[in-house]
Design a protein around this motif. Structure first.
Motif, PDB file in Angstrom:
ATOM      1  N   PRO A  89       0.806  -1.238   0.000  1.00  0.00           N
ATOM      2  CA  PRO A  89       0.000   0.000   0.000  1.00  0.00           C
ATOM      3  C   PRO A  89       0.828   1.273   0.000  1.00  0.00           C
ATOM      4  O   PRO A  89       0.358   2.320  -0.464  1.00  0.00           O
ATOM      5  N   ALA A  90       2.062   1.200   0.480  1.00  0.00           N
ATOM      6  CA  ALA A  90       2.909   2.396   0.536  1.00  0.00           C
ATOM      7  C   ALA A  90       3.167   2.973  -0.845  1.00  0.00           C
ATOM      8  O   ALA A  90       3.417   4.175  -0.983  1.00  0.00           O
ATOM      9  N   VAL A  91       3.097   2.125  -1.883  1.00  0.00           N
ATOM     10  CA  VAL A  91       3.264   2.608  -3.255  1.00  0.00           C
ATOM     11  C   VAL A  91       2.248   3.695  -3.555  1.00  0.00           C
ATOM     12  O   VAL A  91       2.536   4.674  -4.249  1.00  0.00           O
ATOM     13  N   LEU A  92       1.058   3.543  -2.992  1.00  0.00           N
ATOM     14  CA  LEU A  92      -0.025   4.500  -3.213  1.00  0.00           C
ATOM     15  C   LEU A  92      -0.134   5.523  -2.102  1.00  0.00           C
ATOM     16  O   LEU A  92      -0.309   6.717  -2.358  1.00  0.00           O
TER      17      LEU A  92
ATOM     18  N   ASN B 127      -7.095  -7.516   0.834  1.00  0.00           N
ATOM     19  CA  ASN B 127      -6.278  -6.447   0.257  1.00  0.00           C
ATOM     20  C   ASN B 127      -6.969  -5.089   0.356  1.00  0.00           C
ATOM     21  O   ASN B 127      -6.317  -4.066   0.607  1.00  0.00           O
ATOM     22  N   MET B 128      -8.285  -5.062   0.165  1.00  0.00           N
ATOM     23  CA  MET B 128      -9.015  -3.808   0.291  1.00  0.00           C
ATOM     24  C   MET B 128      -8.984  -3.298   1.731  1.00  0.00           C
ATOM     25  O   MET B 128      -8.783  -2.100   1.982  1.00  0.00           O
ATOM     26  N   LEU B 129      -9.168  -4.195   2.693  1.00  0.00           N
ATOM     27  CA  LEU B 129      -9.146  -3.779   4.094  1.00  0.00           C
ATOM     28  C   LEU B 129      -7.766  -3.273   4.492  1.00  0.00           C
ATOM     29  O   LEU B 129      -7.639  -2.276   5.216  1.00  0.00           O
TER      30      LEU B 129
ATOM     31  N   LEU C 245      -5.605  -1.882   2.502  1.00  0.00           N
ATOM     32  CA  LEU C 245      -5.420  -0.586   1.859  1.00  0.00           C
ATOM     33  C   LEU C 245      -6.137   0.510   2.636  1.00  0.00           C
ATOM     34  O   LEU C 245      -5.593   1.601   2.845  1.00  0.00           O
ATOM     35  N   ILE C 246      -7.365   0.240   3.076  1.00  0.00           N
ATOM     36  CA  ILE C 246      -8.106   1.229   3.863  1.00  0.00           C
ATOM     37  C   ILE C 246      -7.356   1.564   5.150  1.00  0.00           C
ATOM     38  O   ILE C 246      -7.193   2.738   5.512  1.00  0.00           O
ATOM     39  N   ASP C 247      -6.863   0.547   5.839  1.00  0.00           N
ATOM     40  CA  ASP C 247      -6.119   0.788   7.080  1.00  0.00           C
ATOM     41  C   ASP C 247      -4.881   1.642   6.808  1.00  0.00           C
ATOM     42  O   ASP C 247      -4.546   2.547   7.582  1.00  0.00           O
ATOM     43  N   ALA C 248      -4.196   1.350   5.702  1.00  0.00           N
ATOM     44  CA  ALA C 248      -2.995   2.107   5.363  1.00  0.00           C
ATOM     45  C   ALA C 248      -3.329   3.553   5.018  1.00  0.00           C
ATOM     46  O   ALA C 248      -2.579   4.478   5.365  1.00  0.00           O
ATOM     47  N   LEU C 249      -4.449   3.776   4.347  1.00  0.00           N
ATOM     48  CA  LEU C 249      -4.869   5.137   4.020  1.00  0.00           C
ATOM     49  C   LEU C 249      -5.174   5.941   5.283  1.00  0.00           C
ATOM     50  O   LEU C 249      -4.812   7.114   5.392  1.00  0.00           O
ATOM     51  N   ILE C 250      -5.832   5.315   6.225  1.00  0.00           N
ATOM     52  CA  ILE C 250      -6.130   5.990   7.485  1.00  0.00           C
ATOM     53  C   ILE C 250      -4.840   6.318   8.226  1.00  0.00           C
ATOM     54  O   ILE C 250      -4.699   7.397   8.822  1.00  0.00           O
TER      55      ILE C 250
ATOM     56  N   ARG D 140     -15.647  -1.876   7.592  1.00  0.00           N
ATOM     57  CA  ARG D 140     -14.308  -1.462   7.994  1.00  0.00           C
ATOM     58  C   ARG D 140     -14.205   0.069   8.024  1.00  0.00           C
ATOM     59  O   ARG D 140     -13.602   0.644   8.929  1.00  0.00           O
ATOM     60  N   LEU D 141     -14.791   0.726   7.044  1.00  0.00           N
ATOM     61  CA  LEU D 141     -14.757   2.189   7.021  1.00  0.00           C
ATOM     62  C   LEU D 141     -15.434   2.777   8.251  1.00  0.00           C
ATOM     63  O   LEU D 141     -14.998   3.793   8.793  1.00  0.00           O
TER      64      LEU D 141
END
Length: 268
Positions: free
Chosen positions: A55-58, A86-88, A90-95, A141-142
């Protein structure tokens, strides 16, 4: 100056939204080098990213940005466990990087197909497919996070200048012609998303759907005729209408707009 908009999945819908913004304010993800090059030539910052990558790539591009999560799970995949994980992640990484606003593109299929009632944003969900259940898990998750950081947008069937269900239905024979349709035009979705981006996340769930729900046995032959296509045939068209009706009036009002394509007939 516009805050960055990160299109996590610069697909069909993302392209229409990107066209309404200054290219320099749009960061797009795509899976192929060819698409990256194409987007870069249009002035967008393109990032090669496939769901499941680090996720760090994004996320290094996402601090304080609005991120539109629009990576569909794929209808033919019988198991979506990896996609969901993978979606979960990514969401955690965005937060974690303090993203400004996550907009998750969900679907009205989370209500199932059994109900014949009017469905509002507060109607309990009844997901019956693997895809619908996966969307609900992502929504949950959100909701773990502070309310101001996310929005959930449940879309009805998307229609656009280059996309309409009648193109697939043309000339074929179907049952349940009395089932009602729930459609929304991409131009109205873009208008609503633009409003949502401006106002920021408030932890709300929105419906985007037209305001009328004709029976498909009436609507699709009429649309096929208007487009010069072979008419689809439906059984049970004269029976009383059945199926869920997505009521989006509250959402349109909250977003301070009204659909320009207010009925499916406007989308012919």
């Amino acid at each position: 100056m516009q805050h960055p908009l990160v299109l996590c999945g610069h697909g069909w819908l993302g392209n229409y939204l990107a066209e309404t913004r200054e290219p320099a304010t749009v960061i797009s993800t795509t899976r192929t080098p060819e698409k990256c090059q194409q987007l870069a030539q249009q002035g967008y910052q393109a990032i090669p990213f496939t769901l499941g990558d680090d996720p760090a790539v994004l996320t290094r591009h996402c601090s304080q940005a609005t991120v539109l999560l629009n990576i569909p799970p794929g209808r033919r995949n019988p198991s979506l466990d990896t996609y969901l994980d993978n979606m979960l992640a990514l969401i955690d990484a965005l937060i974690d990087v303090k993203v400004g606003h996550i907009i998750f593109i969900s679907t009205t299929s989370v209500y199932g197909e059994e109900t014949t009632h009017i469905v509002t944003e507060n109607t309990p969900v009844d997901p019956q497919t693997v895809s619908a259940k996966t969307h609900i898990a992502i929504e949950k998750r959100l909701r773990r996070y502070p309310n101001y950081r996310y929005s959930i947008v449940r879309l009805a069937g998307l229609v656009g200048p280059d996309r309409h269900p009648v193109n697939v239905l043309s000339g074929k024979h179907f049952s349940a012609g009395n089932k009602v349709v729930n459609l929304v035009h991409v131009a109205d979705v873009v208008t609503a998303l633009t409003q949502l981006i401006r106002r920021g996340g408030e932890g709300k769930t929105y419906h985007l759907c037209s305001l009328a729900h004709p029976k498909r046995g009436d609507y699709y032959p009429r649309t096929a005729h208007a487009r010069g296509l072979a008419l689809p045939r439906f059984d049970d068209t004269t029976a009383l209408p059945v199926g869920k009706r997505i009521d989006a009036r509250w959402s349109w009002e909250m977003l301070d707009t009204r659909p320009r394509f207010a009925t499916p007939d406007d989308m012919m």
